[in-house]
Scaffold this active site. Sequence first.
Site, PDB file in Angstrom:
ATOM      1  N   GLU A  77       0.850  -1.186   0.000  1.00 25.29           N
ATOM      2  CA  GLU A  77       0.000   0.000   0.000  1.00 25.29           C
ATOM      3  C   GLU A  77       0.891   1.243   0.000  1.00 25.29           C
ATOM      4  O   GLU A  77       1.927   1.272   0.671  1.00 25.29           O
ATOM      5  CB  GLU A  77      -0.886  -0.024   1.242  1.00 25.29           C
ATOM      6  CG  GLU A  77      -1.864   1.128   1.344  1.00 25.29           C
ATOM      7  CD  GLU A  77      -2.661   1.110   2.630  1.00 25.29           C
ATOM      8  OE1 GLU A  77      -3.752   1.693   2.655  1.00 25.29           O
ATOM      9  OE2 GLU A  77      -2.177   0.505   3.620  1.00 25.29           O
ATOM     10  N   LYS A 170     -10.420   0.051  -1.150  1.00 26.62           N
ATOM     11  CA  LYS A 170     -10.341  -0.142   0.301  1.00 26.62           C
ATOM     12  C   LYS A 170     -11.584   0.408   0.992  1.00 26.62           C
ATOM     13  O   LYS A 170     -11.987   1.558   0.769  1.00 26.62           O
ATOM     14  CB  LYS A 170      -9.083   0.547   0.844  1.00 26.62           C
ATOM     15  CG  LYS A 170      -8.822   0.303   2.328  1.00 26.62           C
ATOM     16  CD  LYS A 170      -7.517   0.975   2.731  1.00 26.62           C
ATOM     17  CE  LYS A 170      -7.206   0.774   4.208  1.00 26.62           C
ATOM     18  NZ  LYS A 170      -5.949   1.461   4.593  1.00 26.62           N
ATOM     19  N   CYS A 203      -4.614  -3.560   4.098  1.00 32.73           N
ATOM     20  CA  CYS A 203      -4.199  -3.044   5.399  1.00 32.73           C
ATOM     21  C   CYS A 203      -5.276  -3.168   6.485  1.00 32.73           C
ATOM     22  O   CYS A 203      -5.589  -4.254   6.933  1.00 32.73           O
ATOM     23  CB  CYS A 203      -3.725  -1.594   5.242  1.00 32.73           C
ATOM     24  SG  CYS A 203      -2.604  -1.033   6.556  1.00 32.73           S
TER      25      CYS A 203
END
Length: 557
Positions: A77, A170, A203
């Site tokens: 990321e 995300k 993440c």
Amino acid sequence: MKIFLCVVIYSLFISQPRVQASTPDSPTYVAAVVEYSPVTASDGDTAADVVTKNLANYVLHIQRAAEKGADIIVFPECGLVTFAGHGSFSTHLPNPEDRVNPCTDDSSGVEEVVRTLSCEARNRSIYVVVNIPEMVPCPSDTNCSSSDVLLYNSNVVFDRDGTVVARYRKFNLFGEPGFSATLEPELSVFDTDFGVKFGTFTCFDIMFEKPAVSLVRALGVTDVVFPTAWFSQLPFHSAVQVQSSWASSMDVNFLASGYNNPRGGSSGSGIYAGKEGPIVAVMPTVPSTQLLLAVVPKKSFQRTKHVSSNVSNVCELITATPYRNAFPERLDGNDSGITMLSDYLEPYETLLLTENEFFSKHTVCHNELCCDFELVMHRSQQIMNSSYKDNVYRLAVFDGIRSYTYVTAGVQICAVISCINDSLSSCVKDLKLSKQEMLNTVFDYVHISGNFRQSNSIHLPITLVRGYDVLSSDKFQFTREEMPERNEIKVDMKTSRQNSNLLTFAIFGRDFQKDGGLLTLPSRCHRTSAATVTVLITVAVILCLHTYFKFPFSFLH
């Protein structure tokens, strides 16, 4: 012995050109992930300049991984644009359903960086997973004007031909001002020509049911690619801890690529074989870039054909990019150069173990969770050329709601944690052991058990030893027994070997039903410091303002 084996395997397998890529009939595939320390802006550099420099390094890693026979490579990321520039550069990304190949299609409307990555995937015949800011025209049914755009923190996947086969936006943002989340979490998957279906998320997503758990439980995904820029937190959430424990709990192959900035708190990448544990993992304490390669046993073969999951034939390949030495001197002379966040332990029910408790049994309860502990331990014998650091241990139990800075989440924990001294606050401090130092306590046996809530939950085995490493799968056992009539699941975690330098040994449960609730506050105010009392008063005032005057709850970040 491990180093010798690694060298032998490297010379006999990985270093030799492969005749062909992995196929659906192959019991394994070869994966690569990059622990990447990005090029940052110098004087006069624009966001596009930074992307161009990082792209050049990505190209080198793609080429190197392909030369070593990798079927798929994953980048972290924020790696292309860095934290500082995240959102200052963005690009259109094709819809995977359209099967667009940016390398060969001049009308795809993407930035040159996307075209270059597509061409590298095509030229090197390798699947490539990259995280990049995505720009999307503002939909007509939203409040923003038609001239505005939305920005997403997106993963894009290219197949061996360079075609975009997956895109994920995300959902669980960790702050990230300027970025938007989709109305509902996307479940993004892609099939490969070597017979493996991958899911992908990013993440902070790993802490939540959707999309992470849903990919496995709803879609049956067995392999995951995971770009991350993790901020490690003691004692339960350092990067490799989280990656390894989630892969083990879900029993999936897990390819995690981490953004490397240890002094900023970000470090940690690895390739994990589910319950078999880490194949290769690193958590560098200084800025460095490392390419990790591993032979990954396919879960479909393990489960249906009972193929051995022996993963000892794996090596870590460390490469130096033109701008960075992969083996720099340590910045502070210690093993620790990672800036660690700290959990807030005041609401926990804890019990300090005394020095003479070499064999002990305890039951510790907090709210509805009771945890049983059995411990056998002794003091280390002094070894020449080694120095020993005294530390103490606490038993810690928590059943409630905690803060993850930008959201609250339901958590149930039974844990043995290391502390520097008798104070509770020392249990979230980094011991900063040097290469020569070892902990004075050796655990001959540790057994933790508890009845956790079953519905909408997961339960993870959390371990941590010196050097930010985790226990290998042969050093502990983790079992779960469902009791649906009570909506509980009995979880047992016990060591199967003697362990030294143990920092954390815990059952960590996520109770998704309680996500978004109000924080659990300490019930024993007389045990808190003046600073803690001040914090609690501040939180109470904000809660009151939120309740009676609709004051924004976001002030509890």
